[in-house]
Scaffold this motif. Sequence first.
Motif, PDB file in Angstrom:
ATOM      1  N   UNK A  27     -92.247  34.217  75.893  1.00  0.00           N
ATOM      2  CA  UNK A  27     -92.039  32.992  75.119  1.00  0.00           C
ATOM      3  C   UNK A  27     -93.312  32.585  74.388  1.00  0.00           C
ATOM      4  N   UNK A  28     -94.452  32.745  75.038  1.00  0.00           N
ATOM      5  CA  UNK A  28     -95.724  32.395  74.396  1.00  0.00           C
ATOM      6  C   UNK A  28     -95.963  33.277  73.177  1.00  0.00           C
ATOM      7  N   UNK A  34     -94.417  33.109  65.609  1.00  0.00           N
ATOM      8  CA  UNK A  34     -93.848  32.149  64.671  1.00  0.00           C
ATOM      9  C   UNK A  34     -94.942  31.313  64.033  1.00  0.00           C
ATOM     10  N   UNK A  35     -95.928  30.917  64.836  1.00  0.00           N
ATOM     11  CA  UNK A  35     -96.999  30.066  64.335  1.00  0.00           C
ATOM     12  C   UNK A  35     -97.770  30.741  63.213  1.00  0.00           C
ATOM     13  N   UNK A  36     -98.107  31.981  63.381  1.00  0.00           N
ATOM     14  CA  UNK A  36     -98.915  32.670  62.367  1.00  0.00           C
ATOM     15  C   UNK A  36     -98.125  33.707  61.584  1.00  0.00           C
ATOM     16  N   UNK A  47    -107.492  34.624  64.890  1.00  0.00           N
ATOM     17  CA  UNK A  47    -108.119  33.534  65.643  1.00  0.00           C
ATOM     18  C   UNK A  47    -107.144  32.388  65.891  1.00  0.00           C
ATOM     19  N   UNK A  48    -106.287  32.106  64.904  1.00  0.00           N
ATOM     20  CA  UNK A  48    -105.265  31.075  65.105  1.00  0.00           C
ATOM     21  C   UNK A  48    -104.296  31.488  66.206  1.00  0.00           C
ATOM     22  N   UNK A  49    -103.908  32.744  66.232  1.00  0.00           N
ATOM     23  CA  UNK A  49    -103.024  33.270  67.265  1.00  0.00           C
ATOM     24  C   UNK A  49    -103.682  33.193  68.637  1.00  0.00           C
ATOM     25  N   UNK A  50    -104.933  33.591  68.715  1.00  0.00           N
ATOM     26  CA  UNK A  50    -105.670  33.527  69.972  1.00  0.00           C
ATOM     27  C   UNK A  50    -105.798  32.082  70.455  1.00  0.00           C
ATOM     28  N   UNK A  51    -106.126  31.177  69.548  1.00  0.00           N
ATOM     29  CA  UNK A  51    -106.223  29.762  69.915  1.00  0.00           C
ATOM     30  C   UNK A  51    -104.908  29.203  70.413  1.00  0.00           C
ATOM     31  N   UNK A  52    -103.811  29.594  69.775  1.00  0.00           N
ATOM     32  CA  UNK A  52    -102.507  29.122  70.212  1.00  0.00           C
ATOM     33  C   UNK A  52    -102.181  29.607  71.617  1.00  0.00           C
ATOM     34  N   UNK A  53    -102.460  30.877  71.895  1.00  0.00           N
ATOM     35  CA  UNK A  53    -102.180  31.423  73.229  1.00  0.00           C
ATOM     36  C   UNK A  53    -103.023  30.722  74.296  1.00  0.00           C
ATOM     37  N   UNK A  54    -104.272  30.453  73.991  1.00  0.00           N
ATOM     38  CA  UNK A  54    -105.133  29.734  74.942  1.00  0.00           C
ATOM     39  C   UNK A  54    -104.606  28.315  75.160  1.00  0.00           C
ATOM     40  N   UNK A  55    -104.226  27.649  74.084  1.00  0.00           N
ATOM     41  CA  UNK A  55    -103.675  26.299  74.211  1.00  0.00           C
ATOM     42  C   UNK A  55    -102.380  26.296  75.006  1.00  0.00           C
ATOM     43  N   UNK A  56    -101.527  27.300  74.782  1.00  0.00           N
ATOM     44  CA  UNK A  56    -100.237  27.365  75.460  1.00  0.00           C
ATOM     45  C   UNK A  56    -100.388  27.570  76.963  1.00  0.00           C
ATOM     46  N   UNK A  57    -101.456  28.197  77.389  1.00  0.00           N
ATOM     47  CA  UNK A  57    -101.642  28.445  78.817  1.00  0.00           C
ATOM     48  C   UNK A  57    -102.720  27.556  79.440  1.00  0.00           C
ATOM     49  N   UNK A  58    -103.256  26.616  78.684  1.00  0.00           N
ATOM     50  CA  UNK A  58    -104.363  25.803  79.188  1.00  0.00           C
ATOM     51  C   UNK A  58    -103.955  24.859  80.322  1.00  0.00           C
TER      52      UNK A  58
END
Length: 114
Positions: A27-28, A34-36, A47-58
């Motif tokens: 799902x993440x 979808x985001x990028x 970097x946007x994708x990496x940031x989103x994944x970190x935010x999603x699991x933070x």
Amino acid sequence: MARRPGLDRVTGWSAAGLAVLLQPWGMVSAAAATVVKADASHAQSFLALLGFCVLATSTLLAMELYTVFAPEDAQRNLTRLRAWLSRHKEQAIVLLCLLLGLWLVGRSLYQLTG
């Protein structure tokens, strides 16, 4: 609540490892794509994708770190949070589905008019 003896003997490090492995990565990654729009050829998109994944699991990471550095407080507060979530589960599902539905209808109407 019934206690599970096998889970009571798990160490903190084992629980942290299992939590990382049992994340809903499918799902993440679908949300991240979808985001990028899955364009990882540019460094900015990556970097946007990496940031989103970190935010999603933070949130999981925050709870794990809280448990490691303040185990007594974490147990008390996270148990209260779990009880609150159990009591308000149905309301939260209805509210989230309502908001998601309104957002999807609004987005569709915008695309129809634009």
